[in-house]
Structures are given as C-alpha cells and as structure tokens.
Design a protein around this motif. Sequence first.
Motif, PDB file in Angstrom:
ATOM      1  N   LEU A 307       0.821  -1.084   0.059  1.00 54.49           N
ATOM      2  CA  LEU A 307      -0.024  -0.119  -0.019  1.00 54.49           C
ATOM      3  C   LEU A 307       0.979   1.075  -0.198  1.00 54.49           C
ATOM      4  O   LEU A 307       2.188   1.294   0.544  1.00 54.49           O
ATOM      5  N   ASP A 308       0.339   2.340  -0.556  1.00 56.70           N
ATOM      6  CA  ASP A 308       0.752   3.567  -0.853  1.00 56.70           C
ATOM      7  C   ASP A 308       0.672   4.379   0.667  1.00 56.70           C
ATOM      8  O   ASP A 308      -0.519   4.482   1.174  1.00 56.70           O
ATOM      9  N   TRP A 309       1.457   5.434   0.984  1.00 54.54           N
ATOM     10  CA  TRP A 309       0.863   6.269   2.193  1.00 54.54           C
ATOM     11  C   TRP A 309      -0.176   7.239   1.623  1.00 54.54           C
ATOM     12  O   TRP A 309       0.132   8.195   0.663  1.00 54.54           O
ATOM     13  N   GLU A 310      -1.463   7.183   2.060  1.00 52.31           N
ATOM     14  CA  GLU A 310      -2.392   7.813   1.581  1.00 52.31           C
ATOM     15  C   GLU A 310      -3.245   8.067   2.763  1.00 52.31           C
ATOM     16  O   GLU A 310      -3.440   7.465   3.730  1.00 52.31           O
ATOM     17  N   HIS A 311      -4.238   9.167   2.611  1.00 52.97           N
ATOM     18  CA  HIS A 311      -5.384   9.236   3.588  1.00 52.97           C
ATOM     19  C   HIS A 311      -6.753   9.004   3.214  1.00 52.97           C
ATOM     20  O   HIS A 311      -6.842   9.384   2.032  1.00 52.97           O
ATOM     21  N   ALA A 312      -7.266   8.000   3.840  1.00 54.49           N
ATOM     22  CA  ALA A 312      -8.505   7.321   3.366  1.00 54.49           C
ATOM     23  C   ALA A 312      -8.424   6.858   2.069  1.00 54.49           C
ATOM     24  O   ALA A 312      -9.267   7.156   1.238  1.00 54.49           O
ATOM     25  N   PRO A 313      -7.551   6.003   1.711  1.00 50.44           N
ATOM     26  CA  PRO A 313      -7.908   5.304   0.382  1.00 50.44           C
ATOM     27  C   PRO A 313      -8.940   4.325   0.267  1.00 50.44           C
ATOM     28  O   PRO A 313      -9.600   3.890   1.484  1.00 50.44           O
ATOM     29  N   ARG A 314      -9.287   3.884  -1.083  1.00 54.63           N
ATOM     30  CA  ARG A 314     -10.413   2.703  -1.146  1.00 54.63           C
ATOM     31  C   ARG A 314      -9.616   1.483  -0.731  1.00 54.63           C
ATOM     32  O   ARG A 314      -8.942   0.978  -1.832  1.00 54.63           O
ATOM     33  N   LEU A 315      -9.844   0.741   0.109  1.00 54.56           N
ATOM     34  CA  LEU A 315      -8.914  -0.219   0.648  1.00 54.56           C
ATOM     35  C   LEU A 315     -10.085  -1.527   0.747  1.00 54.56           C
ATOM     36  O   LEU A 315     -11.244  -1.176   1.591  1.00 54.56           O
ATOM     37  N   ILE A 316     -10.008  -2.682   0.200  1.00 53.39           N
ATOM     38  CA  ILE A 316     -10.975  -3.745   0.271  1.00 53.39           C
ATOM     39  C   ILE A 316     -12.269  -3.570   0.345  1.00 53.39           C
ATOM     40  O   ILE A 316     -13.032  -3.812   1.341  1.00 53.39           O
ATOM     41  N   ILE A 344     -20.579 -11.564  22.753  1.00 50.74           N
ATOM     42  CA  ILE A 344     -20.471 -10.242  21.915  1.00 50.74           C
ATOM     43  C   ILE A 344     -20.060 -10.555  20.663  1.00 50.74           C
ATOM     44  O   ILE A 344     -19.305 -11.742  20.563  1.00 50.74           O
ATOM     45  N   ALA A 345     -20.249 -10.092  19.470  1.00 49.31           N
ATOM     46  CA  ALA A 345     -19.904 -10.352  18.335  1.00 49.31           C
ATOM     47  C   ALA A 345     -20.034  -8.933  17.374  1.00 49.31           C
ATOM     48  O   ALA A 345     -21.045  -8.307  17.581  1.00 49.31           O
ATOM     49  N   CYS A 346     -19.014  -8.886  16.725  1.00 45.49           N
ATOM     50  CA  CYS A 346     -18.915  -7.499  15.965  1.00 45.49           C
ATOM     51  C   CYS A 346     -18.652  -7.853  14.418  1.00 45.49           C
ATOM     52  O   CYS A 346     -17.368  -8.613  14.136  1.00 45.49           O
ATOM     53  N   GLN A 347     -19.635  -7.556  13.404  1.00 48.47           N
ATOM     54  CA  GLN A 347     -19.088  -7.833  12.118  1.00 48.47           C
ATOM     55  C   GLN A 347     -18.079  -6.638  11.694  1.00 48.47           C
ATOM     56  O   GLN A 347     -18.554  -5.668  12.102  1.00 48.47           O
ATOM     57  N   ALA A 348     -17.257  -7.031  10.730  1.00 46.88           N
ATOM     58  CA  ALA A 348     -16.124  -6.113  10.420  1.00 46.88           C
ATOM     59  C   ALA A 348     -16.298  -5.789   8.946  1.00 46.88           C
ATOM     60  O   ALA A 348     -16.335  -6.746   8.369  1.00 46.88           O
ATOM     61  N   GLN A 349     -16.352  -4.575   8.629  1.00 42.75           N
ATOM     62  CA  GLN A 349     -16.375  -3.408   9.257  1.00 42.75           C
ATOM     63  C   GLN A 349     -17.833  -2.723   8.871  1.00 42.75           C
ATOM     64  O   GLN A 349     -18.607  -3.094   8.100  1.00 42.75           O
ATOM     65  N   LEU A 350     -18.117  -1.486   9.463  1.00 39.78           N
ATOM     66  CA  LEU A 350     -19.318  -1.132   9.381  1.00 39.78           C
ATOM     67  C   LEU A 350     -19.751  -0.303   7.747  1.00 39.78           C
ATOM     68  O   LEU A 350     -20.655  -0.612   7.372  1.00 39.78           O
ATOM     69  N   ALA A 351     -18.705   0.553   7.318  1.00 36.03           N
ATOM     70  CA  ALA A 351     -18.486   1.343   6.108  1.00 36.03           C
ATOM     71  C   ALA A 351     -17.635   1.123   5.343  1.00 36.03           C
ATOM     72  O   ALA A 351     -16.408   1.204   5.767  1.00 36.03           O
ATOM     73  N   ASN A 352     -17.870   0.899   4.090  1.00 34.58           N
ATOM     74  CA  ASN A 352     -16.900   0.901   2.983  1.00 34.58           C
ATOM     75  C   ASN A 352     -15.824  -0.444   3.041  1.00 34.58           C
ATOM     76  O   ASN A 352     -15.595  -0.986   2.222  1.00 34.58           O
ATOM     77  N   VAL A 353     -15.152  -0.541   4.263  1.00 39.04           N
ATOM     78  CA  VAL A 353     -14.118  -1.536   4.098  1.00 39.04           C
ATOM     79  C   VAL A 353     -14.911  -2.909   4.487  1.00 39.04           C
ATOM     80  O   VAL A 353     -15.443  -3.005   5.553  1.00 39.04           O
ATOM     81  N   ILE A 354     -14.946  -3.848   3.511  1.00 38.83           N
ATOM     82  CA  ILE A 354     -15.824  -5.041   3.633  1.00 38.83           C
ATOM     83  C   ILE A 354     -16.984  -4.940   4.517  1.00 38.83           C
ATOM     84  O   ILE A 354     -17.239  -5.565   5.584  1.00 38.83           O
ATOM     85  N   ALA A 355     -17.838  -4.057   4.180  1.00 34.94           N
ATOM     86  CA  ALA A 355     -18.803  -3.589   4.894  1.00 34.94           C
ATOM     87  C   ALA A 355     -20.408  -3.433   4.324  1.00 34.94           C
ATOM     88  O   ALA A 355     -20.590  -3.605   3.205  1.00 34.94           O
ATOM     89  N   PRO A 356     -21.376  -3.758   5.255  1.00 37.76           N
ATOM     90  CA  PRO A 356     -22.585  -3.676   4.705  1.00 37.76           C
ATOM     91  C   PRO A 356     -23.292  -2.305   4.264  1.00 37.76           C
ATOM     92  O   PRO A 356     -24.125  -2.299   3.635  1.00 37.76           O
TER      93      PRO A 356
END
Length: 497
Positions: A307-316, A344-356
């Motif tokens: 990965l390159d150094w970026e702010h908030a890239p489009r990742l997975i 406890i169970a946490c679906q990963a993740q909430l927004a954009n990154v492998i997200a619903p």
Amino acid sequence: MPMAKLTLDPAFEVGPVERRLFGSFVEHMGRCVYTGVFEPGHPEADADGLRRDVIELTREMGVTAVRYPGGNFVSNYEWEDGVGPAAERPTRLDLAWRQIETNAFGLGEFMAWLREVDAEPVMAVNLGTRGVRAARDLVEYANYPGGTRWSDLRIKHGMREPYGIKVWCLGNEMDGPWQIGGKTAEEYGRLAFETAKAMRRVDPDIELVACGSSNTRISTYGSWEATVLEHCYDQVDYISAHNYYDAVTGDRASYLASAVEMEQQIQDVIATADHVAAKLRSRKRLKVSFDEWNVWSYTKFGGESGLDWEHAPRLIEEDYDVAGAAVVGSLLITLLNHADRVGIACQAQLANVIAPIRTEPGGPAWRQTIFHPFALTAANARGRVMRAQVTAPSMPTERFGEVPVLTATATIEDDQLAVFAVNRGDRPLPLEIDLRGLQNPTEISHITVADEDTAARNTEHDPRRVEPRALQGATIDGNRITAVLPPISFNVLKATC
C-alpha cells in the motif's frame, strides 16, 4: 423436492438473546471513518461532521455495539492524539495500513456518533507499542468522574460526565506477525494480566476481552488461547475469536457452508477456555467475543506492504452478492445458536471496508446485500434462543464433507416466534417446522433475501437491486408451519403462538 424439517420445543433453549451479538466495527482503515461515518462538508453531515445518512442506516441495521478504533490500527495508536481541539491534533503515520492519519476523528467524535446511533462502545487499547500505563490512563480519562489529571482533561475537552465505557479489548490479534508490537503467547498473557489489573483498579466494573487467535489458520491456534488464559483467566471476562470467510478459495459449496467453520471455532475456543478453568480450579466461565467476522475475499488482498501512504484510500471495498448475504445470514444463525457462550459479536466493518454500508465521498450511502440479513436478525431476534433440531438433505463440500442444506435457529419472546433459516442449496427447499409445546401458531409471515441471479449486487446506481421481500405460500396446520425456501436464501418466518 426433498423436504427439510425443523423441530422446536420451548422447553429446550440455548439461552437469552444477547443484544451485543449485533455489534459492528469501526476501524481507522481505508474509508471506514473518513468519508464513511465522518465527512465534514458532506450534504448529509451534521455540525460535527457525522454523516446523517450513515447514522440512519446504522440505526436501521440495528447495530447495538461498536468496536473501536481497531483492529490492527490500534497497535500503533496513541489515544491522546484523538482528543482535545481537532485543530491541535497531530497527523501521524499509521503503520498498520500505511495511511496518513489526521486524527480529526477520535474518542470524542466516536462517542458522539455512538449516541446518535444508540449503540455501546467496545473500546480497544494498544498493547503493541504501548501497554499498562496508556491503557490505565485511557480508562481514567473515559470513566473517572473528575478531580484527577486525565478525568479533568476530559472535562476540559467539554465532556463533564464520564463516558462510562464498559467493554475493553486488551489489544488486537497479538499473535499475528503482521501486528505492530506482536507478542508470543507468554508475553501477551503476562501483559494482558498486568494491564487488566491496572485497568480494574481504576474502574472495577469494566468487562475485559483477552485476545484469542487471529484466525483458525495460524499455526498457534488453540495453543495460544491455552497459554494466554493460564496467565490472565481470572482477570478477563471474554476471549476473542476472529475469522473471515473467503468466496475465492475452494468450491462454492464450501463457501456457502462457511458457518460450519465458525461453529467448530466457537466449540474449540469454549473447550480450551473451560480446560484452563478446570486446570485453575475456577468456577468462572468465560464467554467468547467474536469481535471480527465477515465475508471477505482476503486471498485477493496483497497485504499492507504493497500500500502507498494515503489518507483514507479505497481499501478492500468488497461488492457483496446474494450468496454473500446467505453466508452472512448463516453466520448470524450460528452466533445465536451459541448465545449461551458467545456474549459479543462484531461484524467487520461497518462502512466501505468489507462493509454492509457503502458510501461515496460527497455522494450517496447505500445498503449492500449483507446489510439485510443483519438488519432482519437484529430486528426480530428477541427473548430466548430455542434449541433447533434440523433434519435436512445434505450437499457435498470439499472442505467440510456432507453438510445439511438447511441451517436454522429460532427465538421466542412472549407469544412471538421468529425462525431464521438459510437454504444453502441451489434448489427450492420445502421446510416443515414442528412446534412442539407451543400454542397453535397464527399470522404466519415469510420474508426472504434471495434473487434468481445469486450474483446480483447493490450498487451506487442500483442500490435496491436486492432487498428483502415478502413471500406468499407459508401455511399453518395445527402446530406445523410449512414454507418453501428459495435457492441460496436467507429467510425469516414469524408467527404468533
């Protein structure tokens, strides 16, 4: 068509429906935070920069708990960077995902967002590059009323009342060679014990999660949990489990049967924890925090080193189809079927990154297919989980051998029955539900998440391609319900009993 049968009796139950089973995960990774939950200047953003469209979708989804701030991110994170005036916060290099972290979003913003979505925090502390002192200070900042260095700093930052964070994760995936500051089981077990001890001195009422194995494929799986818990068993309340289920590797049938792997993992972790309890002669019984799980084609991910150094890239940013929704539904069913030991169970993740939930910067937010089984289960699973006896035709899989095409569970609260069922097969599945010990059911309804094209997806331009829909045809005959489940589908059948 071969018929499946589900037998339910209210005399046999698993345990109460724990609301924390419907948790999610917000990590400083890709666009989960920035342009996901937080985007100042967006047309839907409030005065604090929180996207109202994402808040509304999170509420609709029924999220009850959110793990934060990581994930791998937390192992190089200094929590002090994310508090106080935003203009004074430093910009840092995030070593986990090779990103530029502005710290514009931190603890205060997260807690404000949680209040909007009406969810509980599951806070992780850095046991990679930091340790006992930083964790203790964070508990003081978050939970102590006032009159001390860190609690007074919180008050200075505008939050007079303590945040009252109850659940804390002692690091993240500390067994992983990818983890900044990773540990051996001996090293981590001792550190977890000492950190837990210090954190409880500040707030005796907190609940603590020790790191279990990062997945079932790592060479130390099983032995890691045993060694770690021998050190810190009496100081913690949960042992974590993580796993992702890949549509790319193996045959499609194995992918659709992914819940078989989750089932085995839960049993493994519980057995290991109970073995340690026996060795220590402890009557305490730990629960599992399955605080990272989802469908993810991880074998296509090249790793963080590329990965390159970026702010908030489009990742997975995975695009989910109908089959993915069926798998997610089956994983939720498995968690409910272990409600006695999975707390406890946490679906990963909430927004954009492998997200619903997906978003576009400056643009819309929409529901992916996997949003729907989560939302339907969170909305309808209430009261007690009944023990479900499944009899069904089987299908061959490369990884798991013969697997039933049906996986199911049921909950009941007062006179309201909800049955959750997944047809893993590629043909319609007639289902008979035998309700022993219940009053004659009435008012049957059937909702499904399915499509003739199991590769169908929701997109920015077609956000409602796949949605839950009501099916006709479910019938009641005495204490028996019959219905037909579409191929590769997630289903909810509800009745009054």
